[in-house]
Design an enzyme around this catalytic site. Sequence first.
Site, short mmCIF file in Angstrom:
data_model
loop_
_atom_site.label_atom_id
_atom_site.label_comp_id
_atom_site.label_asym_id
_atom_site.label_seq_id
_atom_site.Cartn_x
_atom_site.Cartn_y
_atom_site.Cartn_z
CB CYS A 170 -20.38 7.54 -3.58
SG CYS A 170 -20.22 8.52 -2.25
CD GLU A 174 -25.08 2.69 0.43
OE1 GLU A 174 -24.90 3.53 -0.52
OE2 GLU A 174 -25.92 2.76 1.81
N GLY A 201 -15.25 -2.53 1.61
CA GLY A 201 -14.59 -0.96 0.94
C GLY A 201 -14.57 -0.67 0.14
CG ASN A 209 -14.56 7.08 -0.95
OD1 ASN A 209 -15.07 6.16 -0.81
ND2 ASN A 209 -15.38 7.78 -1.59
CB THR A 215 -0.65 0.43 1.18
OG1 THR A 215 -1.28 1.28 0.81
CG2 THR A 215 -0.47 -0.15 2.35
N GLY A 260 -27.89 1.90 -6.38
CA GLY A 260 -27.57 1.80 -4.65
C GLY A 260 -28.89 0.56 -4.86
CB VAL A 307 -21.92 1.11 -11.05
CG1 VAL A 307 -23.48 0.73 -11.57
CG2 VAL A 307 -22.80 2.11 -10.65
#
Length: 670
Positions: free
Chosen positions: A466, A432, A332, A335, A208, A640, A412
């Site tokens: 989002c 979501e 998850g 962001n 990371t 969502g 999406v």
Amino acid sequence: MGRKEPEDRRGQLLQAALASLAETGIENFTMAEVARRAAVSPALVVHYFGDRDKLIEATFRQLVERVTTLPMRALAGGDDPEARLRAFVLAHLNPSELSSEASRAWLSFWGLALYAPALARLQRVHQERMVSNLRHELRALVVPGAVERIAETIGALIDGFWLRAALASAWKPDVQIPVDWIFAAIERDLAAARLPEGAAAAADSFETINPATGEVLAVIRIDGQAEVDKAVGRAAEAQKLWARTPGAERGRILNRAAQLLVERNEGIARLEAQDTGKPIQETIAVDVLSGADAIEYFAGIARTISGEHFDLGPGAFGYTRREPLGVVAGIGAWNYPIQIACWKSAPALACGNAMLFKPAELTPLSAIELEKAYRDAGLPDGLFQVVQGKADTGRLLTRHPGIAKVSLTGEVGTGKKVMADAAATLKVVTLELGGKSALIVFEDANLDEAVSGALLANFYSAGEVCTNGTRVFVHRKVRDAFLAKLKARTEAMVVGDPLDPATQMGALISQAHMEKVLSYIALGQQQGATLLTGGQRVTEGALAKGAFVQPTVFTDCTDDMAIVREEIFGPVMSVLDFEDEAEVVARANATELGLAAGIFTNDLTRAHRVIAALEAGTCWINTYNITPIELPFGGNKQSGLGRENGKAAIEYFTQLKSVYVAMEPIDAPY
Ligand code: NDP
């Protein structure tokens, strides 16, 4: 002489309690004796701790903290895992602790933990934490199969020496002997299991990276089928008991976790800023604290979860039970990593489920901090586990037959794949997903407020939100005035080092994402939009190493342009003109997405009329992007399925059982 501050006084009383425990043992331990030692009235001890059991627990809690302070500091230093491992072991065998009253008190702690559940939990958390820290260091040093065994062995040796130091009063602990012994064992084990050169970045792990500097922050091991199976097994076992734990007790543990997050805000916010590139002024004010807020909210809800009663006449009644789903998965996006982890885990746990959470591969670190906070708060082992990896690991969760539900925050396209994968085992899904939301500024709006709203709706978190209102429709009458204010305020924004408290916009999540955002900016220009401001990568000084893009505003946009139709997820605002209410509503709704929308107007009736007509799940009037935990949150259309937050979230983490109760003999026709 000044008045003793409460914390100071508490510390003094705990010190006296520790001395008393070490000297006279648990049998003779009384609150009066502690008061005598501290030269205060017994009533004061009662005031601070309530009763003897609570005082004992607080004393041992402090003792655990004391003996782990040095080891934790050792882990923070340097970047050589082997050196950190050695420093960690050495700090655990610190002679002044081993030979002091602490080791005697420690012995009574272990003895008592056999019978007192609160102390047993404390002891388990302490041991788990020690072994998990050892595991963490060992992962960078030895092959995966050897990590667990070596970590457990070192942990047992450390515990053993502590007990020995306490038991053998004649033994003057020469710390060098255990240290040499443990290190010889480590040496042997490391030699036999050491990772081949360069293997840390091999296929079973990923790096990371700090997107502001390009530096590697950590190497994370990828969980595969075996790890996921094991995690599901542990979660299922723990969940059985958790489901039977009263809501009030579940709530108390969650409240403690929320408190720990608040206390640790600064450290986690810094970590989050490094992992995401977002400015510390945001992460310290929003990311961790909004997560803690969610946990606190659902902690309160936990004891209120209930079914309904149905009167079915004199001969019967019915009721419903709201029951947990079992083991659920959270996946998850990158962001708002810790906020997303909290938004999903808090209702899941409050409802009596266990959760496996997979953070996005780009931001794997803060979920680990959340796992620690839950563990330190006393959440039973296995109920919240972080699973690390990329999409393949996510797929292992969505397809796993032992998992009852998946809650995803992501794109999406990912939502569609997750739903398809979940269909094989008919899992419930909450999705979501992305948006391309509209923000409408009517001619009567307060323009300064509307500009504030537009800035927040596009540049907060460098536009990686989002719900962002990236299609800003401005009434033609106020367009020029709006743009003049918008330009001036956008150009005054400070883009810079995320760790500088003055920075208002940090880096984008990765170089690859920056390239995507820059390509949309180029496309906007090609398709005829006018660049009002921004549009460039920022490369001044040290920022050249990072993924920084100027806040960018396009005007003269049309509804068919790619920048107006597609989610960019970066600091790019498209301003569009309109003249008529019906027209702007139709244009705002002309998208397959429906996450959010906002309007600025001072006309009360128009505000509610327009909001009712907008096809979006989450709306704002005269503000933008505020998401209080009390309000359900989620998207309509392809943005969502289901809702997070608010009481509504409970429905998505529970299932109903209907019960018919007969009060009269059965009227059987046979
Ligand atoms: P992605 O959809 O790329 O990834 C989301 C998560 O799903 C990641 O953990 C990812 O793993 C994982 N994943 C990817 N593919 C699969 C799969 N086939 N099966 C299971 N898991 C999978 O989203 P981003 O991380 O890029 O986040 C940005 C998106 O999230 C934007 O579209 C944004 O609008 C949306 N979002 C929506 C929010 C909402 O509440 N509506 C809030 C925040 C963001 P990995 O990253 O390791 O590949």
